[in-house]
Scaffold this motif. Structure first.
Motif, PDB file in Angstrom:
ATOM      1  N   GLU A   1       1.611  -9.555  16.039  1.00 47.78           N
ATOM      2  CA  GLU A   1       0.670 -10.358  15.247  1.00 47.78           C
ATOM      3  C   GLU A   1       1.386 -11.509  14.554  1.00 47.78           C
ATOM      4  OE1 GLU A   1      -2.788  -9.557  11.897  1.00 47.78           O
ATOM      5  OE2 GLU A   1      -0.862  -8.514  11.835  1.00 47.78           O
ATOM      6  N   ARG A   2       2.565 -11.219  14.016  1.00 49.64           N
ATOM      7  CA  ARG A   2       3.300 -12.269  13.308  1.00 49.64           C
ATOM      8  C   ARG A   2       3.836 -13.327  14.273  1.00 49.64           C
ATOM      9  NH1 ARG A   2       6.578  -8.246   9.340  1.00 49.64           N
ATOM     10  NH2 ARG A   2       5.543  -8.796   7.392  1.00 49.64           N
TER      11      ARG A   2
ATOM     12  N   ARG B   1      -4.364  -5.344   8.418  1.00 50.71           N
ATOM     13  CA  ARG B   1      -3.613  -6.001   9.498  1.00 50.71           C
ATOM     14  C   ARG B   1      -3.442  -5.019  10.644  1.00 50.71           C
ATOM     15  NH1 ARG B   1       1.925  -4.801   9.718  1.00 50.71           N
ATOM     16  NH2 ARG B   1       2.252  -6.686  10.910  1.00 50.71           N
ATOM     17  N   GLU B   2      -3.257  -5.583  11.778  1.00 47.60           N
ATOM     18  CA  GLU B   2      -2.996  -4.763  12.960  1.00 47.60           C
ATOM     19  C   GLU B   2      -1.676  -4.043  12.746  1.00 47.60           C
ATOM     20  OE1 GLU B   2      -5.075  -4.810  15.608  1.00 47.60           O
ATOM     21  OE2 GLU B   2      -6.361  -6.406  14.799  1.00 47.60           O
TER      22      GLU B   2
ATOM     23  N   LEU C   1      -5.198  -8.822  21.378  1.00 44.95           N
ATOM     24  CA  LEU C   1      -3.917  -8.116  21.360  1.00 44.95           C
ATOM     25  C   LEU C   1      -3.773  -7.140  22.522  1.00 44.95           C
ATOM     26  CD1 LEU C   1      -3.359  -7.512  17.553  1.00 44.95           C
ATOM     27  CD2 LEU C   1      -2.709  -9.454  18.963  1.00 44.95           C
TER      28      LEU C   1
ATOM     29  N   THR D   1       1.114 -15.477  14.740  1.00 49.53           N
ATOM     30  CA  THR D   1       0.884 -16.245  13.507  1.00 49.53           C
ATOM     31  C   THR D   1       1.745 -17.511  13.456  1.00 49.53           C
ATOM     32  OG1 THR D   1       0.262 -14.279  12.258  1.00 49.53           O
ATOM     33  CG2 THR D   1       1.060 -16.162  10.973  1.00 49.53           C
TER      34      THR D   1
ATOM     35  N   GLU E   1      -2.455 -17.159  21.088  1.00 48.55           N
ATOM     36  CA  GLU E   1      -3.470 -16.313  20.452  1.00 48.55           C
ATOM     37  C   GLU E   1      -4.428 -15.806  21.507  1.00 48.55           C
ATOM     38  OE1 GLU E   1      -5.322 -17.671  16.743  1.00 48.55           O
ATOM     39  OE2 GLU E   1      -7.144 -16.646  17.414  1.00 48.55           O
TER      40      GLU E   1
END
Lengths: 682, 682
Positions: free
Chosen positions: A584-585, A119-120, A597, A588, A594
């Motif tokens: 990221e979350r 994960r990032e 990043l 999510t 989206e």
């Protein structure tokens, strides 16, 4: 660089020593600052360690063994002397001092086949340092509106017995080239004694004022003039400070600035004492209409600010009388209440504020405990629900100067959104509700000690890993913790995309409750409250509504100018809350769009940033007012497509998976991985 | 006419009917307004009638016989019914209604060979009417700084929900073409309720403010801007008033002006309540240095002004809330005390005021009982002893606009002198002492009821003829009465040119007293005090010092610019005291320079005149400040020739008879006439 994407042009900032932490048996590595807590490092690395007490060394479950390297931390009864010698520690009590290798014993991770998912980093997206923030805005120069000037005045003689004031002005002209100065008449009352007691050696405080310019509602005029507002005995030119404030509905932030040295001497924050009269702007307006209500609200927030001022001058080692100026940014309602202006009609259709631009007022007259000469400048608003805080943030981030199409968001009870670039700016506010600040959540709380901040779930046992602010027993859930938790639940298949718990999972933690199903984050004996800490389906629903409102806000605003999410070249996330978000979350769950990043930039408290910028650079006042005039406000509640967009966003991440292709793909993969592991675990 | 001598260009003013009074046996004629008192007419005509009670019908000595024409007046026990039928009257009780012929019986003039001297009328010199005063100043136009504007504001709608302030400003722009308006922030607190309670129909009060310009000590900048300072419900544009004040050391004058109709609605005056703390500016400064003294002085004069304001609004039938502005002119010390500024260093060498120019202040903050929006403009001063009153007077008289070399004087405790024209102005103040206001005189008093105002002396018997203000029993002597008396004494040879009584005269009224010789004006039974009313050699000496200071002031000031008395083309006499002066007699004693009488112009209260002008014509503010900058102040006390000039003037009229050739010639002739008559009378 002008007109391009925001590229920070500063020399590299000295970072604290960073060390490498390797977790075994997963062989996962992460770089963290020296001194980092080992449990936090594990969370960052995506490594699961059992921890149900929030990090308070209470449950003793997070035992790890240091295989190599240097750590430090207190002894605890949960680790015997023998174990300690062998290298066993509680992760939550341990700080890393060098590169280390850490073994997670089987009893601590419970599941050998721990998720090795990549994960990032949590900190994905640019988080901009203090020094870097100043370079966000192009072409600003150090030119504070306030200036202090030591001057030796010629004492009067029989041949030259002009007035005291005349002598002072002549001295300012001769020694400093200052002409055409006007004078705050209040100064005259003290002038003769100050001059003589100081033996004609004094420090003048001068302010560059302007023909009042007025943001669309008035005509802007550029001409400035110098006004003498204060006089002190002796040479105090080096003691020259200002205060900047962000008046939030929930929290008030303040910085004490050294205007000469361009430094922040102290930064403090406190709850806005108005909270006792209501959590959001609407309930504050309602309260303001009660007899004496407006006065109480005004006194409350002024009391909060006065407390912060006292704290800042102590921290900064500054005499309060040396503070020359105050600047405040807040939403329209907060600005009204700060000054005691009646906000009644902000709430009643068609929602009109008293004024968007408010001329600077004498701070003592509003109750601020500062010198009589200090004026308070409040950032201009755009509309009833688009306030000076957002104008200040847009100013501080410099997005109004650059070509890339940017989305600027300040996530909060009143989510504020700006889209645009150097050519145009549209803005809207959406009432997201208080979920992001822990409001409307069964065990929600503000982001203070004991709030569940980070969260991992064991993908097989569905046991939780909690990390609280201050690493104490969990008390409740704050906004960023909620986002982390919902994202984790979604990825682990604990909840479905409609936000409902999967009742078939083999864990006693999911159980029926008074608000539909709930998940037990910590049992009574592990919590600070002595009651089970749970998250309910109603809580999840509230968060979904909040994130849907924000998302629908961006989309509707983009549609209103014929654009789409994909056209966004940059996303600037402001606000104290924003800086705690796991990017990221947040994507999510569909709170943030989206996008790659590297298009995201976190600037922290944007409104404080703009206020600070204006304190150091008077020329930027014009920009603030220009921004306010550039902004076209779109009333989302009046826009028919807003509701459609909102309903479409009431899903995790979104009903239209094409808007979140990456997330959708990840969820698909994850769910099959979980499936495989579950099978293996049987 | 520009640049020429002041010529009043108004249409003829309607004068009251004038009638001709002929006195017999002298066959002297005088024209007076119908209704004039006969005793006053006699005084004017230079005809002596016995009158020792001041005109109260008490002594019964002023019996006359009406030979022809119509008179009216009450019956008095001093005239029998038979006598009344024959036409006998008391002159002091009789008013003339038509042309009349009056016989003065031998017992009333006591001396058959009454002086048939010719003299100019008391009113020699131009006394300018109220309407004429406005045309003294060239090129002024009706353009008050304050403006009231009724405006209908568009109520907000869902489509247009701009702020209340924005709506108001848009309406002012649309309906009245007003742009770039700034706003007094205090208005914002009341704005929402006023707009709605008035159903969006309101009256705005707007002021033309300026970049503060600052009289030499600052740089002058001409640009003006419009500021919104008040808002009232409904249409009140026609109720638009201002107050102008002359803050004198002794007396405060006020006028209530109708700014729309360019009219004076009320004019009032009262003693400055500061008198209780000292008669002159020096004693006021001394008092201001006692604990709480400055505050008491400020409150006293503000109390006086508040009383006048109440009186004016009642007289004018005006609601106090409709008063939009205040303007005050006063000497430098009075201006300091009015605002509570410390005058301490005005008195201490080298005599510096706090400031000459004082920015307008909010009147309520200084304690004035007016609306919160009302600002007080104070006329700028030039130096410690040349105040805003003189600047205002020069403005009001227009002398700074014209070519003729003019002497402007305001005679008072602080005599103020200006010499110049449209090219240049020099100014000085000389401390004449309080003699002109009745101070320092044994039986001196202010010019109120009972003050001896006019005076004649029988050239043979040396018996006095007294006329008091209000025609009541004499109480004391006021300044103008003193001048009249001394001139009369001088002409009659009662005193010599050095101010000493001629002890050889055959009258018991001249007698030794505690202060040198004295002359009994009225014996105890004829006075209001029940004590002998006398004038002493010390009194005469005080008056001579006062007039010498004034005269030396003109001469020194003229010398300082290389000019002489003869070069004066015009003399403007301002001040309440000035308007009561008998021009010819003031020249006789050497208070005013000997020049053709048509060069003199009496303008009354000059400082009120300037304040009034500025209220009606904002553009004149610049002129006021220009005047203050044009003026070069000459400190007389520092000038070595002032003392020489002063000593030379300590003589009646002057040691150098060439400076008063006419007076000297007249005195010579008179003295020989008196000599002849005295011989004849033997």
């Amino acid at each position: 660089m002008d007109g391009g994407k925001i590229i920070i042009e500063k020399e590299p900032v000295l970072l604290p020593n960073r060390v490498l932490v390797r977790f075994q048996p997963h062989n996962r590595e992460i770089e963290v600052p020296a001194g980092e807590n080992l449990l936090k490092a594990a969370v960052e690395a995506g490594v699961y360690i059992q921890a149900s007490c929030g990090g308070e060394a209470f449950c003793g479950k997070c035992r790890v063994k240091i295989e190599k390297g240097e750590t430090e931390g207190p002894r605890t009864p949960k680790v015997s002397e023998e174990e300690y010698r062998q290298g066993f520690r509680l992760a939550c009590q341990t700080r890393v001092r060098s590169d280390v290798e850490v073994l997670i014993p089987v009893e601590s991770h419970l599941d050998r086949r721990v998720i090795a998912r990549t994960r990032e980093r949590v900190s994905a997206g640019r988080r901009v340092s203090h020094q870097e923030l100043e370079s966000l805005v192009l072409g600003w120069c150090y030119s504070p509106a306030l200036r202090k000037q030591f001057v030796e005045v010629e004492p009067p003689t029989a041949k030259d017995n002009r007035s005291d004031l005349s002598r002072l002005l002549v001295a300012l002209k001769k020694n400093c080239g200052l002409e055409g100065i006007s004078v705050d008449s209040r100064l005259l009352w003290r002038l003769p004694s100050i001059l003589r007691e100081a033996d004609w050696k004094v420090t003048a405080t001068l302010v560059q004022t302007r023909m009042e310019s007025q943001l669309g509602e008035y005509q802007l005029r550029g001409s400035r003039r110098t006004k003498l507002i204060n006089l002190e005995k002796g040479d105090l030119a080096q003691e020259h400070y200002s205060i900047v404030l962000d008046i939030g509905t929930t929290t008030v932030w303040g910085q004490l600035l050294d205007l000469n040295r361009r430094k922040t001497l102290a930064e403090v924050s406190d709850y806005n004492a108005q909270i006792q009269y209501g959590d959001d702007v609407i309930s504050r307006i309602v309260y303001s209409q009660k007899p004496g209500g407006l006065k109480k609200l005004q006194e409350s927030v002024v009391g909060t600010v006065n407390g912060l001022i006292r704290e800042m001058v102590v921290k900064g080692g500054v005499d309060i009388s040396r503070v020359s100026h105050m600047t405040a940014a807040g939403n329209t309602v907060m600005t009204h209440l700060l000054l005691g202006l009646d906000p009644k009609y902000i709430r009643e259709s068609p929602y009109t504020p008293v004024a968007n631009y408010i001329p600077p007022i004498r701070a003592v007259e509003a109750g601020f405990e500062v010198g009589e000469h200090v004026h308070l400048y409040t950032f201009p608003s755009v509309a009833s629900y688009v306030g000076g805080d957002i104008v200040s943030g847009v100013l501080g981030s410099g997005i109004y100067q650059r070509k890339p199409l940017t989305l600027y968001i300040d996530i909060g009870t009143n989510g504020e959104i700006v889209i645009g670039n150097s050519e145009w700016l549209v803005t809207a506010a959406c009432s997201a509700g208080p979920a992001f600040e822990g409001g409307g959540i069964k065990h929600g709380m503000r982001a203070t000690t004991g709030a569940l901040e980070d969260f991992r779930i064991n993908p097989v046992s569905y046991e939780p890993m909690l990390l609280t602010i201050g690493m104490v027993k969990p008390k409740g859930i704050c906004g960023s913790g909620l986002i982390n938790m919902i994202a984790e639940f979604l990825e682990a298949g604990v909840i479905s995309p409609n936000g409902k718990f999967n009742a078939e999972l083999p864990t006693p933690r999911i159980r029926p409750g008074p608000d539909g199903r709930e998940y037990v984050l910590a049992y009574a004996e592990e919590t600070a409250t002595g009651a089970d800490l749970v998250i309910t389906e109603v809580d999840i629903d509230n968060l979904m509504r909040a994130k849907a409102a924000m998302y629908a806000g961006y989309v509707t605003l983009l549609q209103s100018v014929g654009l789409s999410i994909a056209s966004l070249e940059q996303v600037v996330i402001a606000g104290a809350f924003g800086s705690f978000i796991d990017l990221e979350r947040a994507i999510t769950i569909g709170l943030l769009p989206e996008l790659p990043l590297d298009r995201f930039l976190f600037i922290g408290n944007g409104s404080l940033l703009g206020a600070r910028l204006i304190s150091f650079c008077n020329e930027m006042l014009d920009d603030g007012e220009r921004i306010s005039r550039m902004m076209t406000n779109i009333e989302l509640s009046e826009n028919p497509s807003f509701m459609d967009n909102y309903i479409a966003a009431l899903f995790l991440p979104h009903t239209n998976s094409a808007e979140f292709p990456g997330v959708s793909q990840k969820l698909k993969v994850r769910s099959s991985e979980f499936g495989v592991r579950k099978l293996e675990a049987l």
